[in-house]
Structures are given as structure tokens and as C-alpha cells.
Scaffold this active site. Structure first.
Site, short mmCIF file in Angstrom:
data_model
loop_
_atom_site.label_atom_id
_atom_site.label_comp_id
_atom_site.label_asym_id
_atom_site.label_seq_id
_atom_site.Cartn_x
_atom_site.Cartn_y
_atom_site.Cartn_z
N PRO A 149 -10.66 -3.98 -4.76
CA PRO A 149 -9.54 -3.10 -5.11
C PRO A 149 -9.61 -1.78 -4.33
CG PRO A 149 -11.26 -2.77 -6.70
CD PRO A 149 -11.83 -3.68 -5.62
N TRP A 150 -8.70 -0.87 -4.62
CA TRP A 150 -8.61 0.37 -3.87
C TRP A 150 -9.20 1.56 -4.63
CZ3 TRP A 150 -6.13 3.36 -7.31
CH2 TRP A 150 -5.31 2.71 -8.23
N ASN A 151 -9.48 1.42 -5.93
CA ASN A 151 -9.81 2.61 -6.73
C ASN A 151 -11.19 3.17 -6.42
OD1 ASN A 151 -10.93 0.37 -7.99
ND2 ASN A 151 -10.78 1.25 -10.02
N GLU A 177 -4.84 -3.71 0.28
CA GLU A 177 -3.89 -3.24 1.29
C GLU A 177 -3.83 -1.71 1.31
OE1 GLU A 177 -0.83 -4.98 -1.30
OE2 GLU A 177 0.44 -3.33 -0.68
N GLY A 225 -10.42 -6.57 -9.38
CA GLY A 225 -9.03 -6.11 -9.41
C GLY A 225 -8.45 -6.29 -10.80
N SER A 226 -7.15 -6.36 -10.87
CA SER A 226 -6.50 -6.43 -12.18
C SER A 226 -6.68 -7.82 -12.82
CB SER A 226 -5.01 -6.12 -12.03
OG SER A 226 -4.41 -7.13 -11.26
N GLU A 247 -14.15 -9.55 -11.76
CA GLU A 247 -14.36 -8.22 -12.35
C GLU A 247 -12.98 -7.61 -12.53
OE1 GLU A 247 -17.09 -6.96 -13.37
OE2 GLU A 247 -18.46 -8.45 -12.56
N CYS A 281 -11.99 1.36 -13.58
CA CYS A 281 -11.96 0.17 -14.44
C CYS A 281 -12.70 0.42 -15.74
CB CYS A 281 -12.53 -1.04 -13.71
SG CYS A 281 -14.17 -0.78 -13.06
N GLN A 322 1.73 2.83 -9.66
CA GLN A 322 1.00 3.11 -10.90
C GLN A 322 1.65 4.25 -11.70
OE1 GLN A 322 -1.29 0.99 -11.57
NE2 GLN A 322 -1.79 1.85 -13.57
N PHE A 371 -4.68 3.06 -16.58
CA PHE A 371 -5.17 3.37 -15.24
C PHE A 371 -4.63 4.70 -14.74
CE2 PHE A 371 -6.92 1.42 -11.21
CZ PHE A 371 -8.12 1.09 -11.80
P1 NDP Z 1 -5.03 -5.87 -7.81
O1 NDP Z 1 -5.31 -6.95 -8.78
O2 NDP Z 1 -3.62 -5.49 -7.57
O3 NDP Z 1 -5.64 -6.23 -6.37
C1 NDP Z 1 -7.01 -6.51 -6.18
C2 NDP Z 1 -7.20 -7.23 -4.87
O4 NDP Z 1 -6.62 -8.53 -4.97
C3 NDP Z 1 -6.51 -6.55 -3.69
O5 NDP Z 1 -7.30 -6.68 -2.54
C4 NDP Z 1 -5.24 -7.35 -3.58
O6 NDP Z 1 -4.67 -7.31 -2.31
C5 NDP Z 1 -5.74 -8.75 -3.87
N1 NDP Z 1 -4.71 -9.71 -4.25
C6 NDP Z 1 -3.43 -9.47 -4.66
N2 NDP Z 1 -2.80 -10.65 -4.93
C7 NDP Z 1 -3.71 -11.64 -4.68
C8 NDP Z 1 -3.67 -13.06 -4.76
N3 NDP Z 1 -2.60 -13.71 -5.20
N4 NDP Z 1 -4.78 -13.75 -4.43
C9 NDP Z 1 -5.90 -13.11 -4.03
N5 NDP Z 1 -5.99 -11.77 -3.93
C10 NDP Z 1 -4.91 -11.04 -4.24
O7 NDP Z 1 -5.90 -4.64 -8.29
P2 NDP Z 1 -5.90 -3.17 -7.73
O8 NDP Z 1 -6.26 -3.18 -6.29
O9 NDP Z 1 -4.63 -2.51 -8.15
O10 NDP Z 1 -7.13 -2.52 -8.51
C11 NDP Z 1 -7.02 -1.99 -9.78
C12 NDP Z 1 -7.52 -2.97 -10.82
O11 NDP Z 1 -8.86 -3.32 -10.53
C13 NDP Z 1 -7.54 -2.39 -12.22
O12 NDP Z 1 -7.05 -3.34 -13.13
C14 NDP Z 1 -9.03 -2.16 -12.47
O13 NDP Z 1 -9.38 -2.16 -13.83
C15 NDP Z 1 -9.63 -3.28 -11.72
N6 NDP Z 1 -11.03 -2.98 -11.39
C16 NDP Z 1 -12.01 -3.68 -12.02
C17 NDP Z 1 -13.33 -3.37 -11.78
C18 NDP Z 1 -14.43 -4.13 -12.44
O14 NDP Z 1 -15.54 -4.08 -11.91
N7 NDP Z 1 -14.24 -4.81 -13.53
C19 NDP Z 1 -13.70 -2.28 -10.87
C20 NDP Z 1 -12.59 -1.64 -10.24
C21 NDP Z 1 -11.30 -1.99 -10.51
P3 NDP Z 1 -3.49 -6.24 -2.00
O15 NDP Z 1 -3.99 -4.89 -2.45
O16 NDP Z 1 -3.39 -6.34 -0.54
O17 NDP Z 1 -2.32 -6.71 -2.79
#
Ligand code: NDP
Length: 503
Positions: A149-151, A177, A225-226, A247, A281, A322, A371
Site C-alpha cells: 500500500p501507499w500509507n 500506484e 492493503g484494504s 494484511e 492500518c 480518501q 483511515f
Molecule cells: P488498496 O487495497 O487500495 O491497494 C493495496 C495494493 O493492492 C495496491 O498496490 C493496489 O494497487 C493493489 N491492488 C488494487 N487492486 C488490486 C487487484 N485487483 N489485485 C491485486 N492488487 C490490487 O489499499 P491502499 O493502498 O489504499 O492501502 C490502504 C489500506 O491498506 C488500508 O485499508 C489499510 O488498513 C491497509 N493496510 C494494512 C496494513 C496491515 O499490515 N494490516 C498495513 C498498512 C495498510 P494500486 O494502488 O495501483 O491500485
């Protein structure tokens, strides 16, 4: 400054499609990269597979040499990397350096402990198989795909990358991205210490690129990610039975009991809720506070929230979309009778620290991941009520408890992957602790021994040292062996409490 990749990975007659990342503080384009399509991802995975045997064959010591060099480069250029993190996420330089330092700590731990955790060791073969010598070791899986993710664009993917590399895998990394230049910086730094083998590669683009990595035949996929995207990743990986670590999001609470140090609890709640503009997160999004200290806690928290300055203590929302989510959660909370004691206005990406009270438990600000720099505070009559409300969430990532006497008791009852007592978030910076959630917060663990094993597969080897005194695994077995086997099992296990008494 605008960065551009040297050459597109895809080579067709057409111009390669590119995408931009932005500086969220200025809105300017920061970097431009080609979008890696499915063929480019597949090619990267194949290169990683070619490098996998070499990397695995180096053994723990050989790999450790390169990982240590990479760690030293990261440490020496920490400020340079923090500059890129600041530019692409908008977070203050100090926060970026904090994140980089924590990632370095994890890389050091994973490198140092990989052999002890994963290396071959003897295990007891037990009384009935005493003639056998049993060993177990944890072998590399091969190629690991990491989607980040980006955070925390350094810390979160490194929680997988460092542990996967230390376990002997090669890695193909797809950053968000919103943070491709940060991911590129990390991978370029690795190439400086190991230029000749594709041990760590990057692929860039949008969700389609991530999806292509899921279906590329990698031997494990680590996603951060989410929850929504995590489910898509799980579904895509199911096609090829690719194992995953997910995660995902959270809705962590802080529980403040009647005997808590209220000043410290408010200080911690403010940091947990507002650090990185709440784009964390394991950020604290809910507070459950005992009625005896509720008023004092709210006053202190509001005081702290008022002192926090968007644009100084944290940056703008990194992901523009967001802002709408946060606005919706605050509006919904207020429409349902909640009050914003400070903040509450969402006019642009710099969102003020917001303390919400009197918000019903079924409001979005309590049930869904916000978030953003917001926290709901609710009065409870007992620690048990606070535990029940915390555990009512479908998420279960981290949590915090403030209490002088009952902190550990409460922590043990909270349904979450990690809980801090009289502190917040600190478990993330302790490399020996596994990190991950339950329920909608994910599957599997990064960090610590579990994090190393997540990227390895156990291999058991048993060697017969001498013929068995009682040979039960043969067609030569007869009534005498059957009788002796029955007596042996009865002697060993026939008394229900025999083990309990020894404890
Ligand atoms: P996203 O779920 O939007 O994206 C995460 C990653 O998945 C990005 O690299 C994204 O690419 C990619 N992605 C998007 N669509 C797909 C797909 N269909 N198949 C595979 N990969 C895909 O999350 P965010 O980047 O917005 O991050 C924030 C989220 O991450 C929050 O919900 C947060 O709680 C969670 N998080 C969890 C952590 C943990 O350890 N539990 C730690 C940090 C964050 P692209 O950006 O290019 O769309």
C-alpha cells in the site's frame, strides 16, 4: 522534480502506456513510469524464478552478506529515501525517517534470525518412534509476490520483502500506484549491492498489474492493503492455489480503564489516531473510556487534538479519494447525534484532527475503517463493556489498553492480532513479534519467527537409526505386537490427568 524510468518493460510497436505519481502537497506530477502489463509481470516472475535457485543456494550466511549491505545502504541514505517518501506521500520528513528506521530494524532482525528459525534442527521423535531421528527445516518457497500500500510505503512492504528474502526467496514487488518512486528507490538500492541477479524486482502499475502478479504462478503472494482488495487478491490466488498472506484493514480501539494514567492515555490516543493523518492500518479509531475518567480523558484528548496542526504534524491525505470517505463518516456520525468536539470540517486534503463523541455504535465512524485523523470516544461503565464493544468489530488488527492494574487481563480478552498495554502501536516496531490480524483484518503473519516461516515451507526428514523394538509398521506385525502396542498406548495415555499433574 519528475522522475522517469529508464526504459519501458513492455516492448511493443505502440508507445508504452505510462502512469504518473503525484506530490500530494503540491499536486505536481512527481514520477512517471510505464505500466507493467500481464506479460511484463510474467517476464519478471520468470527472471525471479531463474534467480531463485542461486539465491536459495547461497544459504543463510551468503544471503545475509547481501542483505546486510542493503541494510547499510538504506541506513546511510535514510534521509534521501525519507525525501522521496515525503514527496510522494506528503508525510513529514521526520515521520518518513521513523518509518524507514523501523523497516531497517526489521531487515536486520530477519537477516540475523533466519538461520535459527528456519535452519535444520532435530526434533523429538517421541517414545513410540524412539528408533527414528527426526529433523525439520524450513525451505524457501521460490518466488514471492509482494503487493504493497501507499500509507507506509517502505515499512509495510518491507515487512514481507525482508522476511521473504531472508528466508531464501526471490521477490517481485508491486508498490501502490501512489508510491511507485518509493518502491523503485528501494529496489534500485538492492540492485546496487546485487546487480547481477534478479533477486528483487519491481513491477509498476494499477490494480491490473497487482492482479497479474496474483495469477502469475508465484509461490506465495503477500498482500498489504484494504480488506476489499484483499478479498479480490484471495479470489485471484485461489485460481492457482497460490498461498497468501493478507494484511488488511483495521478499526482498532483504545480501552481506558478507571485506574488509567489519563494524561498518558490521551497522549497515546492522540498519537495513535492522528499520526500520519490517521492513514495507519493499526491507527486508533475508537476509544472506550471508563465513566470515572471519561470527562478528564475527553478534555485532555481535545486539548491534544487542538494542538495538532495539519500540514505540520502530518501531511495531506495521500490518496485524494480518501477525503470523501472521511467526510462521509463524520457527516454520518453527526447526523446520528454525534458531536465533533474539535475538527469535523473537511474542506481539503489537510483534515483537522477530529474528536467525535456520542456516536452510536452502528455509525460508519465506528463500524468501518475511516483511515483519517478522527477518533470516536464512548463512555463505558466497566472494562468488560469496553472489551465487548471492541470485540464487536468485524476487524481485529491491533488495539491498546490503558490500566494500572488490569492492563494484561484486558489485553488477553481483546480479539485482535496485537495489543499494547499502556502504549500504542509499539508492537509494529518490535521485530520479534508477529504482526497481523484476525477476522476482516487478514490472514497470516509478517514479522518475527512466524513472519519468516510464512515465506518458507517445512520439510521433515526422518532417518531410521535402528530397527524398532516393537515393529508395528509392517505386515509382519502379529497378535503379540498388537497386544504390546495396546498396552504401550494405555500406559502412556490411559490416565486423563497425568500431563496436567506435571505442569
Ligand atoms: P488498496 O487495497 O487500495 O491497494 C493495496 C495494493 O493492492 C495496491 O498496490 C493496489 O494497487 C493493489 N491492488 C488494487 N487492486 C488490486 C487487484 N485487483 N489485485 C491485486 N492488487 C490490487 O489499499 P491502499 O493502498 O489504499 O492501502 C490502504 C489500506 O491498506 C488500508 O485499508 C489499510 O488498513 C491497509 N493496510 C494494512 C496494513 C496491515 O499490515 N494490516 C498495513 C498498512 C495498510 P494500486 O494502488 O495501483 O491500485
Amino acid at each position: 522534480m519528475t522522475l522517469t524510468a529508464d526504459a519501458p518493460v513492455t516492448t511493443t510497436d505502440e508507445q508504452p502506456k505510462t502512469f504518473d505519481s503525484y506530490n500530494p502537497t503540491t499536486g505536481d506530477v512527481y514520477a512517471t513510469y510505464p505500466i507493467d502489463d500481464a506479460a511484463a509481470v510474467q517476464a519478471a516472475v520468470e527472471r525471479a524464478r531463474e534467480a531463485a535457485d542461486w539465491w536459495a543456494g547461497l544459504g543463510f550466511k551468503g544471503r545475509g552478506k547481501y542483505l546486510d549491505q542493503w541494510r547499510a545502504v538504506l541506513a546511510r541514505r535514510m534521509n534521501q529515501l525519507a525525501d522521496v517518501v515525503y514527496a510522494e506521500t506528503g508525510k513529514p520528513h521526520g515521520d518518513a525517517a521513523l518509518e524507514v528506521g523501523m523497516a531497517i530494524e526489521h531487515l536486520a532482525w530477519a537477516t540475523k534470525h533466519a538461520k535459527k528459525v528456519l535452519g535444520k534442527r532435530h526434533v523429538s521423535s517421541g517414545l513410540v518412534m524412539v528408533n527414528q531421528r527426526a529433523t525439520v527445516e524450513y525451505l524457501p518457497r521460490g518466488v514471492v509476490g509482494v503487493i504493497g500500500p501507499w500509507n507506509y510505503p517502505v515499512f509495510t512492504p518491507m515487512g514481507s520483502i525482508a522476511y521473504a528474502l531472508a528466508a531464501g526467496n526471490t521477490v517481485v514487488f508491486k508498490p501502490s500506484e501512489f508510491s511507485p518512486a518509493i518502491g523503485t528507490w528501494l529496489v534500485d538500492a538492492f540492485h546496487e549491492v546485487l546487480p547481477d541477479h534478479d533477486v528483487l524486482q519491481i513491477v509498476r502499475g494499477f490494480g491490473e498489474t497487482g492482479n497479474a502478479l496474483c495469477t502469475s504462478g508465484v509461490d506465495k503472494l503477500a498482500f498489504t492493503g484494504s480488506t476489499r482488495t484483499g478479498k479480490k487478491v484471495l479470489a485471484a490466488c485461489a485460481e492457482t492455489l497460490t498461498p497468501v498472506v493478507i494484511e488488511a484493514g483495521g478499526k482498532d480501539s483504545i480501552i481506558v480503564d478507571a485506574d488509567a494514567d489519563v494524561d498518558k492515555a490521551a497522549e497515546a490516543a492522540a498519537w495513535g489516531a492522528f499520526w500520519n493523518a490517521g492513514q495507519t492500518c493499526i491507527g486508533i479509531e475508537r476509544a472506550y473510556v471508563h465513566e470515572k475518567v471519561y470527562d478528564r480523558f475527553v478534555d485532555k484528548l481535545v486539548e491534544r487534538a487542538k494542538a495538532v496542526q495539519p500540514g505540520v504534524n502530518y501531511g495531506p491525505m495521500t490518496m485524494p479519494a480518501q477525503v470523501e470517505v472521511i467526510r462521509k463518516h463524520i457527516d454520518d456520525a453527526i447526523a446520528r447525534g454525534g458531536k465533533a468536539l474539535t475538527g469535523g470540517e473537511v474542506t481539503d486534503g489537510f483534515i483537522p484532527a477530529t474528536v467525535l463523541v456520542d456516536v452510536p455504535e452502528d455509525a460508519l465512524a465506528v463500524t468501518d475503517e475511516t483511515f483519517g485523523p478522527t477518533i470516536t470516544v464512548r463512555k463505558v461503565t466497566s472494562a468488560q463493556e469496553a472489551i465487548d464493544l471492541t470485540n464487536a468489530s468485524e476487524y481485529g488488527l491491533g488495539s491498546a489498553v490503558f490500566s494500572k492494574k488490569n492492563g494484561t487481563w484486558i489485553a488477553d480478552k481483546v480479539r485482535s492480532g496485537m495489543t499494547a498495554v499502556n502504549a500504542v502501536l509499539v508492537y509494529a516496531a518490535i521485530p520479534s513479534l508477529p504482526f497481523g490480524g484476525v477476522g476482516q483484518s487478514g490472514i497470516g503473519r509478517i514479522h518475527g519467527e512466524d513472519g519468516l516461516r510464512e515465506f518458507a515451507q517445512p520439510k521433515s526428514v526422518v532417518k531410521q537409526l535402528m530397527p524398532a523394538a516393537l515393529n508395528v509398521t509392517s505386515f509382519d506385525r502379529g497378535p503379540t505386537e498388537d497386544k504390546l502396542w495396546g498396552s504401550l498406548i494405555l500406559t502412556l495415555h490411559g490416565r486423563a490427568n497425568q500431563f496436567l499433574k506435571k505442569q
